[in-house]
Design a protein around this motif. Structure first.
Motif, PDB file in Angstrom:
ATOM      1  N   CYS A 150      34.561  12.862 -25.424  1.00 17.79           N
ATOM      2  CA  CYS A 150      34.158  12.279 -26.702  1.00 17.79           C
ATOM      3  C   CYS A 150      35.316  11.516 -27.344  1.00 17.79           C
ATOM      4  CB  CYS A 150      33.681  13.366 -27.666  1.00 17.79           C
ATOM      5  SG  CYS A 150      32.001  13.905 -27.334  1.00 17.79           S
ATOM      6  N   VAL A 151      36.542  11.931 -27.006  1.00 14.08           N
ATOM      7  CA  VAL A 151      37.690  11.317 -27.663  1.00 14.08           C
ATOM      8  C   VAL A 151      37.817   9.837 -27.299  1.00 14.08           C
ATOM      9  CG1 VAL A 151      40.207  11.393 -27.883  1.00 14.08           C
ATOM     10  CG2 VAL A 151      38.904  13.511 -27.874  1.00 14.08           C
ATOM     11  N   ASN A 152      37.456   9.454 -26.068  1.00 13.91           N
ATOM     12  CA  ASN A 152      37.425   8.007 -25.812  1.00 13.91           C
ATOM     13  C   ASN A 152      35.986   7.500 -25.632  1.00 13.91           C
ATOM     14  OD1 ASN A 152      36.915   8.985 -23.296  1.00 13.91           O
ATOM     15  ND2 ASN A 152      38.526   7.858 -22.260  1.00 13.91           N
ATOM     16  N   ARG A 153      35.070   8.261 -26.175  1.00 13.66           N
ATOM     17  CA  ARG A 153      33.665   7.886 -26.260  1.00 13.66           C
ATOM     18  C   ARG A 153      33.037   7.568 -24.905  1.00 13.66           C
ATOM     19  NH1 ARG A 153      30.596   6.995 -30.934  1.00 13.66           N
ATOM     20  NH2 ARG A 153      28.693   5.829 -30.571  1.00 13.66           N
ATOM     21  N   LEU A 154      33.441   8.298 -23.865  1.00 16.26           N
ATOM     22  CA  LEU A 154      32.640   8.254 -22.651  1.00 16.26           C
ATOM     23  C   LEU A 154      31.346   9.007 -22.912  1.00 16.26           C
ATOM     24  CD1 LEU A 154      35.240   8.740 -19.788  1.00 16.26           C
ATOM     25  CD2 LEU A 154      34.122   6.657 -20.540  1.00 16.26           C
ATOM     26  N   GLU A 155      31.405   9.921 -23.907  1.00 17.55           N
ATOM     27  CA  GLU A 155      30.188  10.556 -24.423  1.00 17.55           C
ATOM     28  C   GLU A 155      30.107  10.232 -25.913  1.00 17.55           C
ATOM     29  OE1 GLU A 155      28.171  12.055 -22.507  1.00 17.55           O
ATOM     30  OE2 GLU A 155      29.349  12.720 -20.760  1.00 17.55           O
ATOM     31  N   GLU A 156      28.886   9.997 -26.380  1.00 19.06           N
ATOM     32  CA  GLU A 156      28.707   9.735 -27.805  1.00 19.06           C
ATOM     33  C   GLU A 156      28.487  11.054 -28.538  1.00 19.06           C
ATOM     34  OE1 GLU A 156      25.624   6.885 -28.796  1.00 19.06           O
ATOM     35  OE2 GLU A 156      26.275   5.691 -27.081  1.00 19.06           O
ATOM     36  N   LEU A 190      35.429   6.118 -34.250  1.00 20.75           N
ATOM     37  CA  LEU A 190      34.566   5.809 -33.116  1.00 20.75           C
ATOM     38  C   LEU A 190      33.121   5.746 -33.588  1.00 20.75           C
ATOM     39  CD1 LEU A 190      36.057   8.061 -30.316  1.00 20.75           C
ATOM     40  CD2 LEU A 190      36.513   5.671 -30.790  1.00 20.75           C
ATOM     41  N   ASN A 191      32.523   4.548 -33.515  1.00 19.25           N
ATOM     42  CA  ASN A 191      31.097   4.423 -33.835  1.00 19.25           C
ATOM     43  C   ASN A 191      30.499   3.363 -32.922  1.00 19.25           C
ATOM     44  OD1 ASN A 191      32.179   2.093 -34.902  1.00 19.25           O
ATOM     45  ND2 ASN A 191      32.144   2.863 -37.005  1.00 19.25           N
ATOM     46  N   GLU A 192      29.389   2.770 -33.318  1.00 17.51           N
ATOM     47  CA  GLU A 192      28.700   1.841 -32.412  1.00 17.51           C
ATOM     48  C   GLU A 192      29.501   0.560 -32.139  1.00 17.51           C
ATOM     49  OE1 GLU A 192      26.681   3.708 -34.541  1.00 17.51           O
ATOM     50  OE2 GLU A 192      26.048   4.782 -32.738  1.00 17.51           O
TER      51      GLU A 192
END
Lengths: 244, 423
Positions: A50-56, A69-71
């Protein structure tokens, strides 16, 4: 106290109906090394992904180096360029040589001139002691060498933060040490690191803080000494008794 | 004390078995050879069925005798391992050998010994074999269609130029290497279009205008295949990416496009392109028939290419996407440098398959009145002066198509080997 470089507040994540992460609060300061441990399925990999948004994430906020981190795709790409990641399965690009693996992102994402990128890559490969393999392809290297190359590849982006997702879990016992050595080296240079691992020896040696996760929650968070000498939670005690 | 047991070969009397077996095998093959090449039936005094089956029985017994495991003789072991593992395999081997021997004399006499090639009228064909005179006389039509004879050098020149330009890649220096993709994907097709437009079509620079309806034969096959291959590949690639996109508009457009084109037969697509399509266009808008056909085939095949490429994209592990993303690459950089090179490598056999099918689909353009090589055959065989030579024509076309397709398949196989890397 300086400002935290990663700040996670009330973060929740679901896979469909299943809640993987529950109310995660975590802040990491610059140059700190955090080790995340816990039983499998506890959500530790998901947390660092989640920290590099590989998962939202669905609820709460994650701020990395001042960027939320957002859209916004531009923001995410910028954050990802500053956050290096090393995977369990190495995930080197099999169609590129070791050197090209390392120079691809600096050249095309950071627009670095090819010569500079190659120089930087050779330096990084030297740090992890595989500079003599630079013209080979990933398939021709051993697991340990591949993982060290993956570390070098991430470092070529000159990241501010490094994430390690069980970097030694897919390796033979003999090769674990060479990878851990590379990581210890990196820690000594003052890199901010979040490491998901079961290597408690590594945790004792370099970590500033250890986080224990279970069922999507942070059960215990303590300084390394405290964590191993005097664990508070029963679940942590049980885990440590099994793993040590 | 070694008794000779004919039914159970063993290693002790190796050479006895090998020699007896080989002799029997030779006799059986020789018998078939005699009867099919020289019409001599040595066993005619036996009743019919026995005389027919005798070579098979003798041969099988021979094969049985030489079936000795680990004999130590290299070629015998090779033979036993590959075509003589059991009685059933032995029988199949024999039958295939017999079939080949029996088929040789009639085909040889049709193709060569009883065939005619001299002269240039139908009357010159007196033999019972093929009439290659027919092919000889019509060769120009099969190659160039109705293109005027005295202008055919234009087609030759432009094809030679195109082939020469295709080999530029081999001579490009290190510095120019990185522009090669750009050259082949964009510049080369444009050059090809310009060459074909100005040289083959003519109409300017003092060259006589030749309308596309007169183009035909093998050269038209090449032109149509060439442009369709070049166009359908990038379109198919974009569709494959579109179908996996997160954006609903793009995704459903791609799905709809692919499913539509895959669902209709090519022949109706071609018919529509020439009959229906002009009705929707403004009065003064003119688009050449050949251009419409090329667009139609390209879109049709693009749908197939898209699905093949999608298969390759799906075969890639998710880690590759993760790794590329974690290095800060955006969608296009990730796909161009990491995903597509690997996915395309995986689908080379599938793409080659689609391309071969495309080349062999080109004869269908006869429905809109364009006559490539098979279409010209259809014309030639109904010519009153040359009735009755359809067979020669189709054999000729089959040989030409086979050569083209075999070359393509060999090339794709080489590509596969070239880009093979260990995972």
């Amino acid at each position: 106290m300086s400002d935290p470089i990663i700040k996670i507040e009330n973060m929740n994540k679901w896979f469909g109906d299943f809640q993987v992460l529950k109310d995660i609060n975590l802040s990491v300061e610059k140059n700190k090394k955090i080790v995340v441990c816990g039983p499998s399925g506890s959500g530790k990999s998901t947390l660092i992904r989640c920290v590099n948004r590989l998962e939202e994430h669905q609820k709460g906020s994650i701020i990395v180096d001042g960027t939320e981190l957002n859209e916004n795709t531009k923001n995410i790409e910028q954050v990802r360029a500053e956050v290096g990641m090393v995977f369990q399965q190495f995930n080197l690009f099999p169609h590129l040589s070791i050197l090209d693996n390392c120079t691809l992102a600096p050249i095309w994402v950071k627009k670095m001139p090819k010569k500079d990128a190659e120089e930087l890559a050779m330096n990084q490969l030297k740090q992890v002691q595989i500079d003599d393999q630079s013209n080979k392809f990933p398939g021709q290297l051993s697991g340990g060498q591949q993982q060290r190359c993956a570390i070098a590849r991430a470092l070529c982006m000159q990241p501010k933060i490094m994430l390690f997702d069980e970097p030694t879990s897919a390796l033979d016992p003999e090769m674990i040490k060479e990878v851990l050595d590379a990581m210890v080296n990196l820690a000594k240079q003052g890199m901010t690191m979040i490491v998901v691992t079961h290597e408690m020896g590594f945790a004792k040696e370099v970590a500033d803080e250890v986080i224990f996760m279970d069922e999507g929650m942070i059960v215990e968070k303590a300084s390394t000494k405290e964590f191993f000498a005097n664990p508070k939670n029963d679940r942590t005690k049980l885990f440590l008794s099994q793993i040590l | 004390m070694n008794k000779l047991n004919f039914l159970k070969p063993d290693k002790n009397n190796l050479y006895v078995y090998v020699y007896t077996g080989s002799a029997l095998l030779f006799i059986s093959i020789f018998d078939v050879f005699l009867s099919s090449f020289f019409n001599i039936n040595v066993t005619s005094y036996f009743p019919g069925p026995v005389s027919l089956l005798l070579p098979l029985i003798i041969g099988l017994f021979g094969l049985h005798l030489i079936r000795i495991e680990f004999s130590g003789l290299k070629y015998l072991d090779l033979l036993n391992k590959n075509i003589n593992t059991s009685n059933f395999n032995g029988a199949l081997t024999l039958l295939i050998i017999f079939a080949i021997i029996m088929a040789t004399p009639p085909s040889l006499s049709w193709f060569i010994f009883d065939a005619n090639i001299a002269g240039d009228t139908k009357e010159a064909c007196t033999g019972s074999g093929a009439c290659w005179t027919y092919i000889k006389v019509w060769l120009r039509r099969f190659m160039y269609g109705m293109y005027p004879n005295e202008l055919q050098w234009r087609i030759n020149v432009s094809f030679i130029l195109l082939i020469a330009l295709a080999f530029v890649g081999y001579f490009a220096g290190q510095k120019l290497k990185k522009f090669l993709t750009l050259y082949y994907v964009i510049i080369y097709p444009i050059i090809a279009y310009i060459l074909i437009y100005y040289l083959i079509s003519g109409g300017s620079f003092g060259l006589e205008w030749v309308e596309t309806g007169a183009w035909g034969g093998l050269s038209l096959t090449f032109i149509v295949s060439f442009f369709c291959l070049i166009f359908c590949f990038p379109i198919g690639m974009l569709l494959a990416l579109g179908r996996r996109s997160n954006l609903p508009t793009i995704k459903y457009f791609s799905v709809g496009f692919i499913e539509f084109w895959r669902g209709v037969p090519l022949i109706t697509v071609l018919f529509m392109s020439s009959v229906m399509f002009p009705m929707f266009l403004p009065e003064d808008f003119f688009m050449d028939k050949l251009v419409r056909v090329i667009i139609a085939i390209s879109l049709f095949e693009a749908a197939y290419v898209a699905e093949v490429i999608r298969g390759g994209l799906q075969a890639l592990p998710r880690g590759q996407y993760d790794a590329a993303k974690s290095l800060g690459m955006g969608y296009w950089k990730m796909h161009i440098f990491v995903i597509l090179p690997q996915a395309l490598k995986l689908v080379i056999p599938g793409i080659a398959n689609t391309f071969l099918a495309l080349v062999k689909d080109t004869p269908l353009i006869f429905v809109v009145g364009l006559m490539e090589i098979a279409g010209m055959l259809g014309l030639a065989k109904t010519n009153p002066k040359w009735l009755g030579f359809a067979m020669e024509g189709y054999v000729f076309a089959a040989i030409i198509f086979w050569i083209i397709c075999y070359a393509m398949s060999k090339y794709s196989y080489n590509l596969e080997l070239k880009y093979k890397t260990e995972r």
